[in-house]
Design a protein around this motif. Structure first.
Motif, mmCIF file in Angstrom:
data_model
loop_
_atom_site.group_PDB
_atom_site.id
_atom_site.type_symbol
_atom_site.label_atom_id
_atom_site.label_comp_id
_atom_site.label_asym_id
_atom_site.label_seq_id
_atom_site.Cartn_x
_atom_site.Cartn_y
_atom_site.Cartn_z
ATOM 1 N N ARG A 147 -10.943 -35.216 -18.870
ATOM 2 C CA ARG A 147 -11.166 -34.233 -18.496
ATOM 3 C C ARG A 147 -11.130 -33.605 -17.028
ATOM 4 O O ARG A 147 -10.274 -33.784 -16.587
ATOM 5 C CB ARG A 147 -12.691 -33.959 -18.484
ATOM 6 C CG ARG A 147 -13.911 -34.559 -19.102
ATOM 7 C CD ARG A 147 -15.192 -34.038 -19.050
ATOM 8 N NE ARG A 147 -16.087 -34.395 -18.820
ATOM 9 C CZ ARG A 147 -16.698 -34.757 -18.255
ATOM 10 N NH1 ARG A 147 -17.566 -33.607 -18.831
ATOM 11 N NH2 ARG A 147 -17.295 -35.623 -17.620
ATOM 12 N N GLU A 148 -10.626 -31.841 -17.668
ATOM 13 C CA GLU A 148 -9.177 -31.642 -15.832
ATOM 14 C C GLU A 148 -9.910 -30.040 -16.765
ATOM 15 O O GLU A 148 -10.090 -29.735 -18.422
ATOM 16 C CB GLU A 148 -8.245 -31.802 -17.286
ATOM 17 C CG GLU A 148 -7.630 -31.347 -18.318
ATOM 18 C CD GLU A 148 -5.508 -31.624 -18.401
ATOM 19 O OE1 GLU A 148 -5.233 -32.068 -17.710
ATOM 20 O OE2 GLU A 148 -5.378 -32.028 -19.969
ATOM 21 N N TRP B 109 -13.841 -26.889 -18.544
ATOM 22 C CA TRP B 109 -13.178 -28.103 -17.897
ATOM 23 C C TRP B 109 -13.840 -29.201 -19.680
ATOM 24 O O TRP B 109 -15.225 -28.955 -19.598
ATOM 25 C CB TRP B 109 -14.608 -28.485 -16.976
ATOM 26 C CG TRP B 109 -14.549 -30.018 -15.912
ATOM 27 C CD1 TRP B 109 -15.675 -30.918 -16.802
ATOM 28 C CD2 TRP B 109 -13.982 -30.423 -15.102
ATOM 29 N NE1 TRP B 109 -15.403 -31.833 -15.837
ATOM 30 C CE2 TRP B 109 -14.393 -32.144 -15.579
ATOM 31 C CE3 TRP B 109 -11.986 -30.735 -15.239
ATOM 32 C CZ2 TRP B 109 -13.225 -32.745 -14.461
ATOM 33 C CZ3 TRP B 109 -11.604 -31.160 -14.176
ATOM 34 C CH2 TRP B 109 -12.205 -32.801 -14.279
ATOM 35 N N ALA B 110 -12.612 -29.822 -20.229
ATOM 36 C CA ALA B 110 -13.020 -30.324 -20.640
ATOM 37 C C ALA B 110 -11.276 -31.806 -21.121
ATOM 38 O O ALA B 110 -11.017 -31.566 -20.317
ATOM 39 C CB ALA B 110 -12.605 -29.384 -22.286
ATOM 40 N N ASP B 111 -12.025 -32.294 -22.133
ATOM 41 C CA ASP B 111 -10.871 -33.128 -22.666
ATOM 42 C C ASP B 111 -10.116 -32.629 -22.996
ATOM 43 O O ASP B 111 -10.705 -31.937 -24.722
ATOM 44 C CB ASP B 111 -11.432 -34.692 -22.841
ATOM 45 C CG ASP B 111 -10.428 -35.795 -23.142
ATOM 46 O OD1 ASP B 111 -9.573 -35.315 -23.679
ATOM 47 O OD2 ASP B 111 -10.610 -36.856 -22.867
ATOM 48 N N LYS B 112 -9.258 -32.391 -23.158
ATOM 49 C CA LYS B 112 -8.528 -31.397 -23.995
ATOM 50 C C LYS B 112 -7.916 -32.952 -25.411
ATOM 51 O O LYS B 112 -7.679 -32.249 -26.631
ATOM 52 C CB LYS B 112 -6.395 -31.295 -23.958
ATOM 53 C CG LYS B 112 -5.436 -30.709 -24.526
ATOM 54 C CD LYS B 112 -3.955 -30.441 -23.722
ATOM 55 C CE LYS B 112 -3.899 -29.703 -24.674
ATOM 56 N NZ LYS B 112 -2.568 -29.368 -23.427
ATOM 57 N N GLU C 258 -14.296 -38.981 -13.179
ATOM 58 C CA GLU C 258 -14.734 -39.400 -14.078
ATOM 59 C C GLU C 258 -14.984 -41.043 -14.320
ATOM 60 O O GLU C 258 -14.014 -41.713 -12.912
ATOM 61 C CB GLU C 258 -13.913 -39.252 -15.180
ATOM 62 C CG GLU C 258 -13.287 -38.319 -15.876
ATOM 63 C CD GLU C 258 -14.853 -37.284 -16.924
ATOM 64 O OE1 GLU C 258 -15.378 -37.911 -16.745
ATOM 65 O OE2 GLU C 258 -14.870 -36.218 -16.509
ATOM 66 N N HIS D 259 -19.355 -33.021 -24.732
ATOM 67 C CA HIS D 259 -19.052 -32.077 -23.165
ATOM 68 C C HIS D 259 -20.086 -31.160 -23.216
ATOM 69 O O HIS D 259 -20.579 -30.340 -22.477
ATOM 70 C CB HIS D 259 -17.881 -30.943 -24.012
ATOM 71 C CG HIS D 259 -16.094 -31.628 -24.182
ATOM 72 N ND1 HIS D 259 -16.031 -32.358 -25.341
ATOM 73 C CD2 HIS D 259 -15.600 -31.756 -22.960
ATOM 74 C CE1 HIS D 259 -14.831 -33.307 -25.203
ATOM 75 N NE2 HIS D 259 -14.455 -32.656 -23.343
#
Length: 383
Positions: free
Chosen positions: A202-203, A236-239, A350, A321
């Motif tokens: 995540r970023e 803020w998520a895992d693309k 993480e 998420h």
């Protein structure tokens, strides 16, 4: 009937005597109190695991009130008896228990408790349900090892496809490449749905970035989608995982929407969540299909026109998420899918053991998720 009761007494003896265990409950004083209240049918279910007294188990009513539980279940859920499952489990898990009670059918679901992935087996009987919990840590490790080997096989096929294409055997190369991508798709779905905890990559990213990337990946496959005017929202998520979920929804539109289906992507804010939308103007969904989708149905891809792992996979990504996936009929026909992601998530380091999406070096989320719906010709080598 007499034989059934005798069998129940034998089972009770098996599951209670070896352990010297005191079940937890407000009105239970004997060591085998939990088991004394169970019918022979429920005792038979308990006896499927002879370590039953050490396993988290609860007996619940039709109203989902916990009537009895083992001590290990009290440590997992809540202490005491006669509390509601709605207070300790999510709505989907509670709905699954109620559905099992209505239909009289056993069910087996996966859920997250105390930071671990658990399996909950539901045994309905006599207007009550016995819940038996099993931690899936070892199961997850085994699945990860198996899927790693599957990915190795898929990677070798992708290399072979490149060699065939360089030898001017493009048609054969495309067929092999698509089959390798299908293998990767099933491996990714199986591993994530077997109990991965949360994404590890995540970023801070933007909705505009995700939608633009989705459109570019689809264009390489010859799939045109319209990106509607959307707000540019930071989250803020895992693309990679969100892209994969969107591609799964697009694959669903292509599979069920008909040959001339149009697809729209957009993102916006609803309340305190970012919402990604995938709309189509296809043939639409029946009320029964919508009910299955919103209940996290589980059926196999082996049935023509049946439900596979794709939508549960996309829903799991939303849940990782802290969000949700829902379907609804489109305003002008077709289908509307929404992934909502809370915007107020805590930014933190993480876990190194957390799940991360495995993509082949020469493949992206669109390649993998659409491999099951596009012709092999779409999967030629990229320059």
């Amino acid at each position: 009937m007499q034989l059934m009761f005798e069998w129940g007494e034998i089972i009770m003896k098996i599951v209670t005597e070896p352990q010297g265990y005191s079940a937890f409950g407000a009105d239970m004083t004997s060591e085998d109190g939990f088991f004394e209240g169970l019918s022979p049918e429920l005792l038979a279910a308990v006896c499927r695991g002879l370590d039953a007294p050490m396993r988290p188990m609860a007996l619940v009513s039709q109203q989902l009130m916990v009537l009895q539980q083992t001590r290990s279940c009290a440590a997992l859920l809540a202490h005491g008896t006669f509390y509601s499952l709605w207070d300790v489990l999510g709505p989907e898990e509670c709905d699954a228990v109620q559905c099992s009670l209505r239909t009289g059918m056993e069910d087996d679901i996966s859920l997250l408790l105390s930071g671990e992935r658990w399996n909950m087996r539901i045994f309905p009987a006599e207007e009550q349900a016995l819940l038996i919990f099993r931690c899936d840590v070892q199961h997850q490790a085994g699945i990860s090892m198996a899927t790693a080997r599957v990915r190795e096989s898929a990677a070798r096929l992708l290399i072979r496809a490149d060699i065939l294409e360089s030898d001017s055997l493009r048609e054969d190369a495309c067929v092999i490449r698509r089959e390798a991508l299908r293998i990767l798709r099933q491996a990714n779905h199986a591993e994530l749905l077997s109990g991965a905890r949360e994404p590890m990559q995540r970023e801070m990213c933007s909705t505009a970035e995700i939608l633009t990337c989705a459109q570019q990946q689809l264009a390489h496959l010859g799939v045109q989608v319209a990106v509607q005017g959307s707000e540019d929202i930071s989250l803020w998520a895992d693309k990679g995982l969100l892209l994969s979920a969107l591609m799964t929804l697009i694959s669903n539109s292509l599979r069920h929407g008909g040959p001339q289906v149009n697809i729209w992507l957009y993102a916006g804010v609803q309340g305190s969540s970012a919402v990604f939308g995938v709309d189509d103007d296809g043939t639409g969904l029946s009320a029964q299909a919508l009910a299955h989708m919103n209940d996290t149905w589980r059926m196999t891809d082996a049935l023509v026109g049946g439900w596979g792992l794709g939508i549960p996979y996309a829903r799991r990504i939303a849940e990782l998420h802290g969000g949700a996936l829902m379907f609804a009929p489109g305003s002008g026909g077709g289908c509307t899918a929404r992934i909502s992601i809370p915007l107020d998530q805590e930014i933190r380091m993480e876990n190194a053991n957390s799940y991360h999406l495995n993509l082949a070096a020469s493949a992206n989320a669109a390649d993998i998720e659409l491999s099951d719906v596009l012709d092999a010709a779409a999967f030629g080598a990229r320059s």
